[in-house]
Design an enzyme around this catalytic site. Structure first.
Site, short mmCIF file in Angstrom:
data_model
loop_
_atom_site.label_atom_id
_atom_site.label_comp_id
_atom_site.label_asym_id
_atom_site.label_seq_id
_atom_site.Cartn_x
_atom_site.Cartn_y
_atom_site.Cartn_z
N ARG A 178 -42.68 63.86 -0.92
CA ARG A 178 -43.68 64.85 -1.34
C ARG A 178 -45.08 64.30 -1.12
NH1 ARG A 178 -43.96 67.93 -7.18
NH2 ARG A 178 -44.09 65.79 -7.99
N ASP A 458 -45.70 63.14 -16.14
CA ASP A 458 -46.44 62.94 -14.90
C ASP A 458 -47.66 63.84 -14.93
OD1 ASP A 458 -45.54 65.50 -14.33
OD2 ASP A 458 -44.31 64.92 -12.62
#
Length: 543
Positions: A178, A458
């Site tokens: 990603r 996160d």
């Protein structure tokens, strides 16, 4: 920590011919081998091909948000009705991506890469975005770790002498990478005086070093694309991917992608996003945490859409249930995977009862996903892989369930934007403050993935907490469940009391940055305008 096996040799001090148009503002041992002239030339050509339209797309985001701030609502596009109603499919999926029932995600440090590839999950998403603090050292080390993983010789030795090595290739998870989203710059690499897009840097450097080797193994390369808001942004990724393929001599469509539907505007353009990437897209993913963040951000000025505290905004809330079921229906109509969302829990080793309660929530969530029609799911910790896999194996014995068309789903605009019912408790308010401060401190210290209260936090989960605080504080007459007004006096008191609650800072990731994080959260919360992303002002403070 001893040097990993992929570490670069000492700097070659011989002068090299500079690549026209590009400048590196960082100087790290090993970066020359990562960024040889041919890689730099790719970055230059890619930036020049993409940057004008990237800036136009970011401007379009700002214009659209101004429309929402003035009271406007997102809706399905009339000009793309033919795409939504047309009879078309995405390109056939490669063999390596047919079965994705359990995916694990995490940052790109070598230990994580080895453990995730060895974990028994079907897929590992190596994340340069929400779980990586983009210091230059982290980015260089992460790219080199992935090069070693693709090559097959990545190893790592911890401080205690424990050694980590990859299992044989046929026992490893399939690697997806990603890159960062369109909104993030890479300030250490400037082309024609401008910073290159962070996502282009991540994507191009990985592809330059690994694409041909992965193609030879029938493993892609494969990517996850984050935070898209429109079909035009998807089309821009298509342009970038095609440019890289042409430059590297790869056939068109060799590089496959999965798109995270993690913004509210993108939920209204899922058919269109699939269509824009139809030659290479493998599926869409319910990026639930960023999606909640995007809902909050989109409706930041809408008093009637203030959400309750984060813990109450679960996937059973009507607007999230509608989004996930529409995603399943859309993907399966087009021959693409419909991936489920993240289980952020981590084992609670010192409390068996609490651990079982947490795992029961994971089981219920994964059962909801597989019975709704999802083709796979995400976990943040290896201990959850067997739990998720067992549930998907029981209810999805085949590789996927594209045959589940969900023709019973009828979702319109109102279902996608309906607010959640619920409350804001004092513990919920204080929890948001603590998560923001602790995550920001760790991020500023170079750590983008942090366990806090048995959840793996996160940037996406921290963004929910940060944006909720701003929305609660900047909309009139928002109160805690006990009647206390949510105002800046409450924020001041909570921030003032937080250091005492945290205890020994040396035991907390980023503990030395706590005061800086408190000051930054206070500044962001008081600002009359909601910062678009937490990581934008924070990025100015690293490296």
């Amino acid at each position: 920590m001893s040097a990993p096996a992929y570490a670069a040799s000492p700097r070659d001090t011989r002068p090299s011919r500079p690549t026209p148009g590009i400048a590196l503002t960082a100087n790290l041992v090993g970066q020359e081998s990562l960024l040889p002239p041919a890689a730099l030339a790719l970055l230059v050509s890619l930036h020049r091909a993409i940057e004008p339209e990237r800036q136009a797309r970011l401007a379009a985001r700002r214009e659209r948000q101004a429309f929402f701030d003035a009271g406007g609502l997102p809706d399905f596009r009339e000009d793309t009705r033919a795409i939504r109603e047309g009879d078309w499919k995405v390109a056939p999926l490669p063999a390596a991506l047919q079965d994705r029932r359990v995916e694990i995600t995490g940052p790109v440090d070598p230990k994580m890469v080895i453990n995730a590839l060895n974990s028994g999950a079907k897929v590992f998403m190596a994340d340069f975005e929400d779980s990586t603090s983009p210091t230059w050292a982290n980015l260089v080390a992460g790219q080199r770790a992935l090069i070693g993983a693709v090559r097959g010789d990545l190893s790592f030795t911890a401080d205690n002498g424990k050694q980590y090595a990859l299992k044989p290739f046929d026992q490893q998870a399939v690697l997806l990478v990603r890159p960062r989203g369109w909104h993030l710059d890479e300030k250490h690499v400037r082309v024609d005086g401008q910073p290159i897009a962070g996502g282009l840097f991540d994507l191009a450097v990985f592809a330059f070093h690994n694409a041909k080797a992965l193609a030879a193994k029938d493993r892609g390369p494969y990517f996850y694309l984050p935070k898209l808001q429109s079909m035009e942004e998807a089309a821009l990724w298509e342009t970038a991917l095609s440019h890289i393929e042409a430059t590297l001599g790869l056939p068109h469509g060799q590089m496959k992608v999965t798109v995270l539907i993690e913004t509210l505007p993108a939920a209204f353009e899922m058919h269109e996003i699939l269509h824009a990437l139809r030659d290479r897209i493998a599926g869409l993913n319910c990026g639930r945490w960023d999606y909640i963040f995007s809902y909050l951000k989109t409706f930041r000025r809408h008093r009637d859409k203030v959400l309750p505290e984060r813990g109450q905004v679960t996937m059973t809330q009507p607007f999230l249930k509608a989004y996930s079921e529409l995603l399943i229906q859309t993907c399966h109509r087009r021959g693409a995977h419909a991936m489920g969302g993240m289980a952020a829990q981590i084992p609670i080793n010192n409390d068996e009862a609490a651990n079982e309660q947490a795992l029961a929530r994971v089981r219920a969530d994964k059962l909801r996903e597989v019975t709704a029609g999802h083709d796979g799911t995400w976990v943040a910790h290896p201990a959850l892989i067997s739990i998720a896999r067992t549930i998907f194996d029981e209810h999805m014995p085949q590789a996927n369930q594209h045959e589940v068309l969900r023709e019973d789903v009828h979702v319109g605009r109102d279902e996608l934007i309906a607010p959640s019912a619920g409350t804001i408790t004092r513990a919920g308010f204080e929890g948001n403050v603590e998560v923001c401060v602790r995550y920001l401190a760790a991020w500023l210290d170079g750590n983008g993935c942090v366990p806090i209260h048995w959840l793996m936090e996160d940037a996406a989960t921290a963004e929910i907490s940060r944006t909720q605080l701003w929305q609660w504080l900047h909309n009139d007459d928002v109160h805690l469940a006990d009647g206390t007004a949510i105002d800046f006096a409450l924020l001041d008191a909570t921030l003032r009391n937080l250091p005492g609650k945290l205890g020994d800072r040396a035991a907390i990731p980023g503990g030395s940055k706590i005061d800086e994080a408190i000051a930054l959260l206070d500044e962001l919360s008081r600002s009359d305008e909601l910062a678009e992303f937490l990581t934008l002002p924070a990025y100015e403070r690293i490296d």
